[in-house]
Design an enzyme around this catalytic site. Structure first.
Site, mmCIF file in Angstrom:
data_model
loop_
_atom_site.group_PDB
_atom_site.id
_atom_site.type_symbol
_atom_site.label_atom_id
_atom_site.label_comp_id
_atom_site.label_asym_id
_atom_site.label_seq_id
_atom_site.Cartn_x
_atom_site.Cartn_y
_atom_site.Cartn_z
ATOM 1 N N HIS A 22 0.860 -1.204 0.000
ATOM 2 C CA HIS A 22 0.000 0.000 0.000
ATOM 3 C C HIS A 22 0.886 1.241 0.000
ATOM 4 O O HIS A 22 1.729 1.391 0.908
ATOM 5 C CB HIS A 22 -0.864 0.036 1.260
ATOM 6 C CG HIS A 22 -1.797 -1.125 1.418
ATOM 7 N ND1 HIS A 22 -3.093 -1.106 0.966
ATOM 8 C CD2 HIS A 22 -1.620 -2.350 1.971
ATOM 9 C CE1 HIS A 22 -3.680 -2.261 1.255
ATOM 10 N NE2 HIS A 22 -2.813 -3.038 1.869
ATOM 11 N N HIS A 71 -2.659 10.151 6.070
ATOM 12 C CA HIS A 71 -3.468 10.814 5.051
ATOM 13 C C HIS A 71 -3.550 12.325 5.298
ATOM 14 O O HIS A 71 -3.751 13.086 4.363
ATOM 15 C CB HIS A 71 -4.857 10.170 4.969
ATOM 16 C CG HIS A 71 -4.800 8.740 4.494
ATOM 17 N ND1 HIS A 71 -5.769 7.816 4.776
ATOM 18 C CD2 HIS A 71 -3.861 8.088 3.765
ATOM 19 C CE1 HIS A 71 -5.421 6.649 4.242
ATOM 20 N NE2 HIS A 71 -4.268 6.796 3.623
ATOM 21 N N THR A 84 -5.338 3.992 -2.597
ATOM 22 C CA THR A 84 -6.737 4.407 -2.599
ATOM 23 C C THR A 84 -6.828 5.820 -3.156
ATOM 24 O O THR A 84 -6.372 6.769 -2.498
ATOM 25 C CB THR A 84 -7.302 4.429 -1.157
ATOM 26 O OG1 THR A 84 -6.762 3.329 -0.423
ATOM 27 C CG2 THR A 84 -8.811 4.404 -1.134
ATOM 28 N N PRO A 85 -7.385 6.004 -4.360
ATOM 29 C CA PRO A 85 -7.529 7.372 -4.874
ATOM 30 C C PRO A 85 -8.435 8.188 -3.932
ATOM 31 O O PRO A 85 -9.435 7.673 -3.443
ATOM 32 C CB PRO A 85 -8.191 7.174 -6.245
ATOM 33 C CG PRO A 85 -7.906 5.763 -6.607
ATOM 34 C CD PRO A 85 -7.880 5.010 -5.306
ATOM 35 N N LYS A 86 -8.008 9.434 -3.675
ATOM 36 C CA LYS A 86 -8.719 10.232 -2.665
ATOM 37 C C LYS A 86 -9.208 11.559 -3.219
ATOM 38 O O LYS A 86 -8.513 12.202 -3.987
ATOM 39 C CB LYS A 86 -7.786 10.489 -1.473
ATOM 40 C CG LYS A 86 -7.421 9.195 -0.749
ATOM 41 C CD LYS A 86 -6.178 9.347 0.110
ATOM 42 C CE LYS A 86 -5.709 8.014 0.647
ATOM 43 N NZ LYS A 86 -4.917 7.220 -0.287
ATOM 44 N N GLU A 89 -9.201 -10.996 7.434
ATOM 45 C CA GLU A 89 -8.257 -10.346 8.362
ATOM 46 C C GLU A 89 -8.776 -10.456 9.777
ATOM 47 O O GLU A 89 -8.029 -10.389 10.745
ATOM 48 C CB GLU A 89 -8.096 -8.866 8.005
ATOM 49 C CG GLU A 89 -7.085 -8.611 6.931
ATOM 50 C CD GLU A 89 -6.840 -7.128 6.785
ATOM 51 O OE1 GLU A 89 -5.865 -6.629 7.360
ATOM 52 O OE2 GLU A 89 -7.621 -6.460 6.092
ATOM 53 N N ASP A 136 2.869 -3.177 4.282
ATOM 54 C CA ASP A 136 3.185 -1.774 4.587
ATOM 55 C C ASP A 136 4.614 -1.714 5.124
ATOM 56 O O ASP A 136 4.825 -1.872 6.338
ATOM 57 C CB ASP A 136 2.222 -1.251 5.657
ATOM 58 C CG ASP A 136 0.770 -1.327 5.220
ATOM 59 O OD1 ASP A 136 0.371 -0.565 4.340
ATOM 60 O OD2 ASP A 136 0.026 -2.171 5.754
HETATM 61 P P1 IMP Z 1 -3.183 4.074 0.533
HETATM 62 O O1 IMP Z 1 -4.272 3.279 -0.110
HETATM 63 O O2 IMP Z 1 -2.057 4.403 -0.379
HETATM 64 O O3 IMP Z 1 -3.721 5.293 1.246
HETATM 65 O O4 IMP Z 1 -2.531 3.122 1.651
HETATM 66 C C1 IMP Z 1 -2.998 3.061 2.988
HETATM 67 C C2 IMP Z 1 -4.340 2.385 3.057
HETATM 68 O O5 IMP Z 1 -4.204 0.988 2.730
HETATM 69 C C3 IMP Z 1 -4.928 2.347 4.466
HETATM 70 O O6 IMP Z 1 -5.637 3.535 4.744
HETATM 71 C C4 IMP Z 1 -5.857 1.146 4.410
HETATM 72 O O7 IMP Z 1 -7.068 1.488 3.800
HETATM 73 C C5 IMP Z 1 -5.110 0.212 3.481
HETATM 74 N N1 IMP Z 1 -4.330 -0.787 4.253
HETATM 75 C C6 IMP Z 1 -3.021 -0.797 4.515
HETATM 76 N N2 IMP Z 1 -2.684 -1.876 5.265
HETATM 77 C C7 IMP Z 1 -3.808 -2.565 5.446
HETATM 78 C C8 IMP Z 1 -4.105 -3.785 6.113
HETATM 79 O O8 IMP Z 1 -3.261 -4.465 6.728
HETATM 80 N N3 IMP Z 1 -5.416 -4.174 6.102
HETATM 81 C C9 IMP Z 1 -6.372 -3.478 5.446
HETATM 82 N N4 IMP Z 1 -6.122 -2.327 4.808
HETATM 83 C C10 IMP Z 1 -4.860 -1.881 4.796
HETATM 84 ZN ZN ZN Z 2 -2.932 -4.897 2.859
#
Ligand code: IMP
Ligand code: ZN
Length: 379
Positions: free
Chosen positions: A28, A78, A111-113, A239, A315
Site C-alpha cells: 500500500h 493521510h 486508494t484514490p482520494k 483479516e 506496509d
Molecule cells: P493508501 O491506499 O495508499 O492510502 O494506503 C494506505 C491504506 O491501505 C490504508 O488507509 C488502508 O485502507 C489500506 N491498508 C493498509 N494496510 C492494510 C491492512 O493491513 N489491512 C487493510 N487495509 C490496509
Molecule cells: Zn494490505
C-alpha cells in the site's frame, strides 16, 4: 534440517534474500512512506500549526501497534500526505526503496482520494502517483505509456537488473484500492477510474481498509462491475473472523486474496479447490496480532500443500519491514532452503496482473538470474 542449521550463516542468508530478484504484489503506497519522510512532513505541518508535532512524533516512533492504532496512523498519514506534490514524492521514494531491494516487478496499490480543500480529485490523485513514477531517476522505471505500450528499457546486457554498471530496472503497475469506508458510489468511481487509466498502467482493483468497517453488500456492485469489465481483483479477506464475508468473498472468485488469517477448514477447502493465490504478509500479520507466534502462520501448511502463494510486505513503513526481510523470515521460520526460496519468488510471476508479454520478460529476468547462479557454482 533448515538452511541455518546446516551452517548457512544468518547474515549470508539475509544478504542472499536481498540479492535475488523478487516480485511484490501487496504493497500500500501510504503504508510505505519512509519514517524520515513522515517526520519531515509532520515537522512542516507542526510549524504551520496544523498538527502538534510532538504528539505525531510519538505515534510514528511507536513500535508494536494494535490493529486500531495502525488504522489511526493511516488517518494521520493521510493528513500528512494530502497534496499532489507529496503524493508524487512518496510514490517516487517507495519505488526507489523497492528497487533497492531487487524487486523487479511491483504492483503498488493505493486508494484514490478526493480532497476538496487541496483541489484533489481521485483522478488528480492518481495522476500525482503517475507523476511520481515518472520522476524516478536513480532506477529505470518501466510502466505504461499513454499509447498503451510498455516502455522498454530492455537491454540484454543487463538482464535482471543485476549489473552494477547500469541502472536497475523495475516494472511498476498500479492497483486501485477501494476503502471499506467508502460508499458504493465512491467505489464505483474508483473502478471507472481504473478502467479509464488502464492504458497508464492500472492493472486491477483491491479491496482494503479497516476490516471491522463496512459491509460486503456495499462493495459488491463495484467489484462485480470491475469483474465484468475484465479487471483482475484482489481482496483483503479474513483479516478478522467474519465467516459470512469470507464465504461471500471466496464465492466471488477473486484472482488473489490477501492475508486469509481467519479462514476455517471449509473456507480453506474452497480456496484450495479454486486455487486462489494468497498474498502472505508475515510481519504485518504478526504485528497486528493475527496470530500469537509466527511459526503458527498458515504459510507453513499452504507451502507444504503447494498452494499458490506470494510473499509480500503490506506496509513496509508501518511495519518496518522489507520484501527481503519477509523472505528471510519465511526461510528461517519454516526451514526453506535457497532453492525453495528462489522457487517461491519465481512462482510469483504466475500471479501478477500484468499481461503475458511482461510475464515473459519476468521469466527471462529470473532465468538469467538462475543461469548466473549456475555459472557462479561452476567457477
Ligand atoms: P493508501 O491506499 O495508499 O492510502 O494506503 C494506505 C491504506 O491501505 C490504508 O488507509 C488502508 O485502507 C489500506 N491498508 C493498509 N494496510 C492494510 C491492512 O493491513 N489491512 C487493510 N487495509 C490496509
Ligand atoms: Zn494490505
Amino acid at each position: 534440517m533448515t538452511e541455518t542449521e546446516k551452517g548457512c550463516d544468518f547474515t549470508e542468508l539475509k544478504e542472499w534474500c536481498l540479492a535475488i530478484p523478487k516480485i511484490e504484489l501487496h504493497a500500500h503506497l501510504n503504508g510505505c512512506i519512509r519514517d524520515s519522510t513522515l517526520l519531515e512532513l509532520a515537522e512542516v505541518l507542526g510549524e504551520r500549526g496544523e498538527i502538534v508535532f510532538d504528539d505525531v512524533k510519538h505515534v510514528i516512533n511507536k513500535y508494536g501497534r494494535t490493529l486500531t492504532e495502525c488504522f489511526q496512523l493511516f488517518d494521520l498519514f493521510h493528513i500528512l500526505a494530502t497534496d499532489h506534490e507529496t503524493i508524487s514524492r512518496i510514490t517516487k521514494e517507495a519505488v526507489e526503496d523497492f528497487a533497492a531491494e531487487n524487486v523487479v516487478y511491483l504492483e503498488l496499490r493505493t486508494t484514490p482520494k478526493n480532497n476538496e480543500t487541496k483541489g484533489m480529485t481521485k483522478r488528480s490523485y492518481l495522476k500525482a502517483v503517475i507523476n511520481g513514477l515518472r520522476s524516478v531517476e536513480s532506477v529505470n522505471v518501466s510502466f505504461i505509456n499513454p499509447n498503451g505500450r510498455t516502455e522498454s528499457f530492455y537491454d540484454p546486457l543487463q538482464k535482471g537488473g543485476l549489473t552494477v554498471l547500469e541502472k536497475k530496472r523495475i516494472y511498476v503497475r498500479l492497483l486501485l484500492s477501494i476503502d471499506r469506508r467508502e460508499t458504493t458510489a465512491a467505489a464505483m468511481e474508483t473502478v471507472s477510474l481504473a478502467l479509464e487509466m488502464r492504458e497508464l498502467g492500472v492493472v486491477g482493483i483491491d479491496l482494503s481498509g479497516n476490516p471491522i468497517v463496512g459491509e460486503w453488500n456495499s462493495f459488491f456492485p463495484a467489484l462485480k462491475y470491475a469483474k465484468e469489465m475484465g479487471l483482475p481483483i484482489t481482496l483483503h479477506c479474513g483479516e478478522v473472523a467474519n465467516k459470512k464475508e469470507i464465504q461471500a468473498m471466496l464465492d466471488f472468485c477473486p484472482e488473489r486474496i490477501g492475508h486469509a488469517c481467519f479462514l476455517e477448514d471449509d473456507d480453506w477447502e474452497k480456496a484450495i479447490l479454486l486455487k486462489i493465490p494468497i498474498e502472505i504478509c508475515l510481519t504485518s500479520n504478526l504485528r497486528t496480532e493475527r496470530l500469537s507466534s509466527i511459526d503458527l502462520h498458515h504459510f507453513g501448511k499452504l507451502f507444504k500443500a503447494k498452494h499458490p502463494l506470494v510473499l509480500c510486505t503490506d506496509d513496509t513503513g508501518l511495519f518496518s519491514t522489507s520484501l527481503s526481510n519477509e523472505y528471510h523470515l519465511a526461510a528461517t521460520t519454516f526451514g526453506l532452503d535457497k532453492e525453495s526460496i528462489l522457487q517461491l519468488s519465481t512462482n510469483a510471476i504466475h500471479y501478477v496482473f500484468a499481461d503475458n508479454e511482461l510475464k515473459k520478460t519476468l521469466r527471462e529476468i529470473f532465468q538469467a538470474y538462475d543461469k548466473r547462479l549456475v555459472d557462479d557454482f561452476s567457477l
